[in-house]
Each structure stands twice: as structure tokens, then as C-alpha cells.
Write an enzyme that holds these catalytic residues in place. Structure first.
Site, PDB file in Angstrom:
ATOM      1  N   HIS A  58      41.387  68.983 -44.997  1.00  0.00           N
ATOM      2  CA  HIS A  58      41.321  69.000 -43.535  1.00  0.00           C
ATOM      3  C   HIS A  58      42.688  69.356 -42.963  1.00  0.00           C
ATOM      4  O   HIS A  58      43.723  69.084 -43.577  1.00  0.00           O
ATOM      5  CB  HIS A  58      40.857  67.645 -43.005  1.00  0.00           C
ATOM      6  CG  HIS A  58      39.385  67.469 -43.078  1.00  0.00           C
ATOM      7  ND1 HIS A  58      38.639  66.948 -42.036  1.00  0.00           N
ATOM      8  CD2 HIS A  58      38.490  67.752 -44.055  1.00  0.00           C
ATOM      9  CE1 HIS A  58      37.366  66.911 -42.365  1.00  0.00           C
ATOM     10  NE2 HIS A  58      37.247  67.392 -43.599  1.00  0.00           N
ATOM     11  N   GLU A  59      42.664  69.968 -41.775  1.00  0.00           N
ATOM     12  CA  GLU A  59      43.883  70.452 -41.109  1.00  0.00           C
ATOM     13  C   GLU A  59      44.642  71.478 -41.951  1.00  0.00           C
ATOM     14  O   GLU A  59      45.822  71.722 -41.725  1.00  0.00           O
ATOM     15  CB  GLU A  59      44.842  69.299 -40.735  1.00  0.00           C
ATOM     16  CG  GLU A  59      44.291  68.320 -39.720  1.00  0.00           C
ATOM     17  CD  GLU A  59      43.546  67.178 -40.369  1.00  0.00           C
ATOM     18  OE1 GLU A  59      42.589  66.657 -39.757  1.00  0.00           O
ATOM     19  OE2 GLU A  59      43.911  66.796 -41.498  1.00  0.00           O
ATOM     20  N   GLU A 116      34.624  66.009 -34.295  1.00  0.00           N
ATOM     21  CA  GLU A 116      35.413  65.051 -33.513  1.00  0.00           C
ATOM     22  C   GLU A 116      36.000  65.680 -32.256  1.00  0.00           C
ATOM     23  O   GLU A 116      36.148  65.014 -31.223  1.00  0.00           O
ATOM     24  CB  GLU A 116      36.531  64.476 -34.381  1.00  0.00           C
ATOM     25  CG  GLU A 116      37.490  65.516 -34.930  1.00  0.00           C
ATOM     26  CD  GLU A 116      38.421  64.966 -35.999  1.00  0.00           C
ATOM     27  OE1 GLU A 116      38.393  63.751 -36.214  1.00  0.00           O
ATOM     28  OE2 GLU A 116      39.158  65.750 -36.608  1.00  0.00           O
ATOM     29  N   HIS A 123      40.543  59.616 -50.425  1.00  0.00           N
ATOM     30  CA  HIS A 123      41.141  60.198 -49.231  1.00  0.00           C
ATOM     31  C   HIS A 123      42.655  60.171 -49.364  1.00  0.00           C
ATOM     32  O   HIS A 123      43.249  59.131 -49.629  1.00  0.00           O
ATOM     33  CB  HIS A 123      40.726  59.427 -47.975  1.00  0.00           C
ATOM     34  CG  HIS A 123      41.276  60.024 -46.713  1.00  0.00           C
ATOM     35  ND1 HIS A 123      42.220  59.408 -45.931  1.00  0.00           N
ATOM     36  CD2 HIS A 123      41.021  61.218 -46.114  1.00  0.00           C
ATOM     37  CE1 HIS A 123      42.510  60.176 -44.891  1.00  0.00           C
ATOM     38  NE2 HIS A 123      41.801  61.284 -44.975  1.00  0.00           N
ATOM     39  N   HIS A 124      43.276  61.337 -49.173  1.00  0.00           N
ATOM     40  CA  HIS A 124      44.731  61.466 -49.191  1.00  0.00           C
ATOM     41  C   HIS A 124      45.195  62.028 -47.852  1.00  0.00           C
ATOM     42  O   HIS A 124      45.052  63.230 -47.595  1.00  0.00           O
ATOM     43  CB  HIS A 124      45.197  62.425 -50.296  1.00  0.00           C
ATOM     44  CG  HIS A 124      45.038  61.894 -51.671  1.00  0.00           C
ATOM     45  ND1 HIS A 124      45.062  62.707 -52.795  1.00  0.00           N
ATOM     46  CD2 HIS A 124      44.864  60.626 -52.135  1.00  0.00           C
ATOM     47  CE1 HIS A 124      44.904  61.960 -53.876  1.00  0.00           C
ATOM     48  NE2 HIS A 124      44.779  60.697 -53.504  1.00  0.00           N
ATOM     49  N   GLU A 125      45.707  61.189 -46.973  1.00  0.00           N
ATOM     50  CA  GLU A 125      46.341  61.669 -45.740  1.00  0.00           C
ATOM     51  C   GLU A 125      47.830  61.826 -46.001  1.00  0.00           C
ATOM     52  O   GLU A 125      48.505  60.864 -46.368  1.00  0.00           O
ATOM     53  CB  GLU A 125      46.090  60.701 -44.587  1.00  0.00           C
ATOM     54  CG  GLU A 125      46.814  61.069 -43.304  1.00  0.00           C
ATOM     55  CD  GLU A 125      46.544  62.507 -42.875  1.00  0.00           C
ATOM     56  OE1 GLU A 125      47.512  63.283 -42.783  1.00  0.00           O
ATOM     57  OE2 GLU A 125      45.361  62.838 -42.639  1.00  0.00           O
ATOM     58  N   GLU A 163      38.052  71.948 -43.667  1.00  0.00           N
ATOM     59  CA  GLU A 163      37.790  71.819 -42.234  1.00  0.00           C
ATOM     60  C   GLU A 163      38.394  73.047 -41.549  1.00  0.00           C
ATOM     61  O   GLU A 163      37.693  73.979 -41.223  1.00  0.00           O
ATOM     62  CB  GLU A 163      38.414  70.530 -41.704  1.00  0.00           C
ATOM     63  CG  GLU A 163      38.142  70.290 -40.230  1.00  0.00           C
ATOM     64  CD  GLU A 163      38.991  69.171 -39.680  1.00  0.00           C
ATOM     65  OE1 GLU A 163      38.483  68.438 -38.825  1.00  0.00           O
ATOM     66  OE2 GLU A 163      40.170  69.042 -40.074  1.00  0.00           O
TER      67      GLU A 163
END
Length: 354
Positions: free
Chosen positions: A123-124, A148, A53-55, A142
Site C-alpha cells: 500500500h502507498e 477509505e 502487516h508491516h507499516e 493499492e
């Protein structure tokens, strides 16, 4: 399950959201209690992998600074897929999620990941426009309101009946389905503090919303309470040789049948909006002359997405391409149906569908 996604594994999470900082994560430094080498070895011993996971916290410039090192870290430790995130206002200032500068970045990230044989689930990010046809390592995006938002964003029950006709035209979507415990205590008294769905509808989304990467997005202990229903998540395919859109009215309902890739098995999913309805269809897409074991996961008689979302019933029987189905769907409910080619033993032990 092939992989386990862990978010929050790397240092920086205590100081990331809403801070508008250029440098938060380096994407390679785990917290002391997250032993990357040990956990990946343990995963391999169980026949699975960890998913990275890379935020970015919106700092795209910082992500590009570290990207080669981050992807090399993945390759060195046995990761082959990453879920990336772009929460927050963009840095550099003046750039936006759907702007040209960010579109250039998303393409750069996918191409760079391909150099390291890494799949990307962004995502986003921007809504896809067919890019996965050129870069198949873009395995899912996403890029629309996912599950959510049904709880903390107020997405309505009809939302998932629209997505196949708008968002999904451009490519596969990671909606993060499979929520069994829909009422979220931590949301307090918010009027939309629960996922707007029945449990059976959550199973149906694995078929109605296409993605070759599917999540089982609830807590393990919530699945353990309903292992008979979880069987569908274990059985359902994630990619397909054929798809049949049996019935649909955008914004109201949709029923889809899909043939699992490389097999003769079919899966059907049907969902509805805030109105209860009955889905009526014939299994005429099945191969003529063959028999199948049908397992139907449907809303219970007293199911309701607000009052009784976990009420469901399971039926089993032998069917053919001539079998007619009639399935009642609760408010914001649905059904999931697996159709597995019958073995000689099945034909002796499983009763004919009635």
C-alpha cells in the site's frame, strides 16, 4: 475466508504517525496482548492463516535494515503474505514514493519476499507497471485512492468507474471493497464522511476491480446484519480464466463478466457513477446448452448512495446463454450476479428466470 489481516499488532504504533522518526518498528516485537504463536495455532485449527502487516511509517531505510529478520519471523510463525505500508514522508529525506530510489526498494522488497515464499500486497507504493508478471508473489498493490478515501478523502462516485481504465492497466489493485456500513460516525460533520456507494455496488467491485487478493474490509458485526448479501463475497472467485467487458464508459459506468478459474462458473459486476441507470445485457458468454443458477444482488427500489445505501434485493432463477438481463442501478449503485452451473436438483427446485 483464507486469511485474517491484523494491523497494529507490533510495538511502535503509539509513536509513529507524522513523527518523521528513522526507527519506529522492528517488525518482530508484538504487543504483550498479541500472542503470535497462540493466534497462529488457533488460526490453523480453523483452517485459516494470519496475514502479516508491516507499516514502515515512511522509514524505508529502517525497513530494509530489518527485512530479513522480519520475513524470517513470518516464515517461522506460519505467515505467507504481508501487507506493507508506506505512510508519510520518506526517510531518507529527499526521496519520494514514486522516485527511482523507492522504485528500487519496492523491487528489492518483492524479490526478498520471494526468497522466503512470501506474497506482497503493498500500500502507498508506486503504481505497478506489469511487475507481477515477473514476480507473481506481488499479489496486489493499492497505489491509488482506495475505499477509505471515499469517506475521508472525498473521492467521487465516478472514481471506481475510471480505475479499470487507468490504475488497473498496470496490475491488480487492492481497493479494499466490501463496506456494508457506509456512514462513518467518527467523521463527524465532514461533508464526505461516508463511503460514496450502495451496498450492492460494494459487491460489484469484487468483479469490476481485479485482484487475486480481495479483502472483506468492514467489521464482522456489519456483515452479520446482512448475511444474505455477504453470501456473494463468500461465493465470488478472486482469479479468473476469462473476462468479458460487456459495457463501459470511463467515468460513467462499467459492467464486467468473469469466469472463475478452474470452473464453469461466472460472476458479473456492474457499477455506475452519481447517475442512476439501467444495465441491459445478454448472458451470451455462458456455455451454449448449459443451465445456470443466477443469483442477482441489486439495488433496492429505494436505494440511494446518500440517503439509503443499504437497500438491496436478491433474486434467483435458472438462466442460459440466451437470457436477457435488465438491472436498475441506483445513484452510485450497482449489482453483482453469480452464475453457478445448475445441478439436477437445482433444475427441479429453482424456477426459470423471469
Amino acid at each position: 475466508l483464507d486469511q485474517v489481516l491484523v494491523e497494529g499488532w507490533n510495538e511502535g504504533w503509539e509513536d509513529w504517525f507524522g513523527k518523521s522518526k528513522d526507527y519506529v518498528f522492528d517488525f518482530v516485537t508484538p504487543y504483550p496482548d498479541f500472542d503470535v504463536k497462540m493466534l497462529n495455532e488457533y488460526a490453523r485449527s480453523k483452517g485459516v492463516k494470519l496475514m502479516m502487516h508491516h507499516e514502515t511509517s515512511g522509514s524505508v531505510r529502517n525497513y530494509e535494515r530489518h527485512m530479513d529478520k522480519a520475513y524470517q519471523f513470518m516464515a517461522d510463525n506460519g505467515y505467507n503474505a504481508v501487507k506493507s505500508g508506506y505512510v508519510g514522508d520518506m526517510i531518507p529525506r529527499g526521496e519520494h514514493h514514486y522516485g527511482q530510489w523507492l522504485n528500487n526498494h519496492y523491487l528489492y522488497a518483492v524479490k526478498k519476499a520471494a526468497d522466503y515464499k512470501i506474497c506482497v500486497n503493498a500500500h502507498e507504493a508506486v503504481r505497478p507497471t506489469g511487475l507481477s508478471r515477473t514476480y507473481p508473489n506481488l499479489i496486489g498493490n493499492e497505489s491509488a485512492r482506495g475505499t477509505e478515501y471515499e469517506a475521508f478523502g472525498g473521492s467521487k462516485p465516478f472514481h471506481t468507474t475510471l480505475l479499470p481504465f487507468n490504475r488497473l492497466i498496470g496490475g491488480p489493485m487492492d481497493y479494499t471493497p466490501g463496506i456494508f456500513d457506509t456512514k462513518l460516525d467518527f467523521m463527524g460533520d465532514l461533508p464526505h464522511g461516508q463511503v460514496q456507494t450502495t451496498l450492492a455496488k460494494q459487491l460489484a467491485l469484487y468483479v469490476t476491480l481485479y485482484s487475486p487478493l480481495q479483502m472483506a474490509a468492514d467489521l464482522v458485526e456489519n456483515y452479520e446484519k446482512h448475511m444474505d448479501a455477504f453470501q456473494f463475497i463468500k461465493d465470488v472467485a478472486v482469479d479468473w480464466d476469462d473476462s468479458k467487458y460487456i459495457e463501459a464508459e470511463p467515468g460513467d459506468y462499467i459492467t464486467v463478466a468473469r469466469k472463475a478459474k478452474g470452473t464453469g462458473n461466472w460472476f458479473v459486476g456492474g457499477i455506475t457513477d452519481e447517475n442512476a441507470r439501467t444495465a441491459n445485457f445478454t448472458l451470451d458468454f455462458l456455455e451454449p446448452g448449459k443451465q445456470y443458477v443466477a443469483t442477482l444482488y441489486a439495488d433496492g427500489k429505494d436505494a440511494d448512495y446518500k440517503e439509503n445505501p443499504t437497500s438491496y434485493q436478491i433474486r434467483k432463477g435458472i438462466v442460459t446463454g440466451k437470457t436477457k438481463m435488465s438491472v436498475k442501478e441506483a445513484r452510485s449503485g450497482g449489482f453483482a450476479l453469480s452464475l453457478i452451473e445448475a445441478t439436477p436438483a437445482d433444475k427441479k427446485t429453482v424456477k426459470k428466470w423471469r
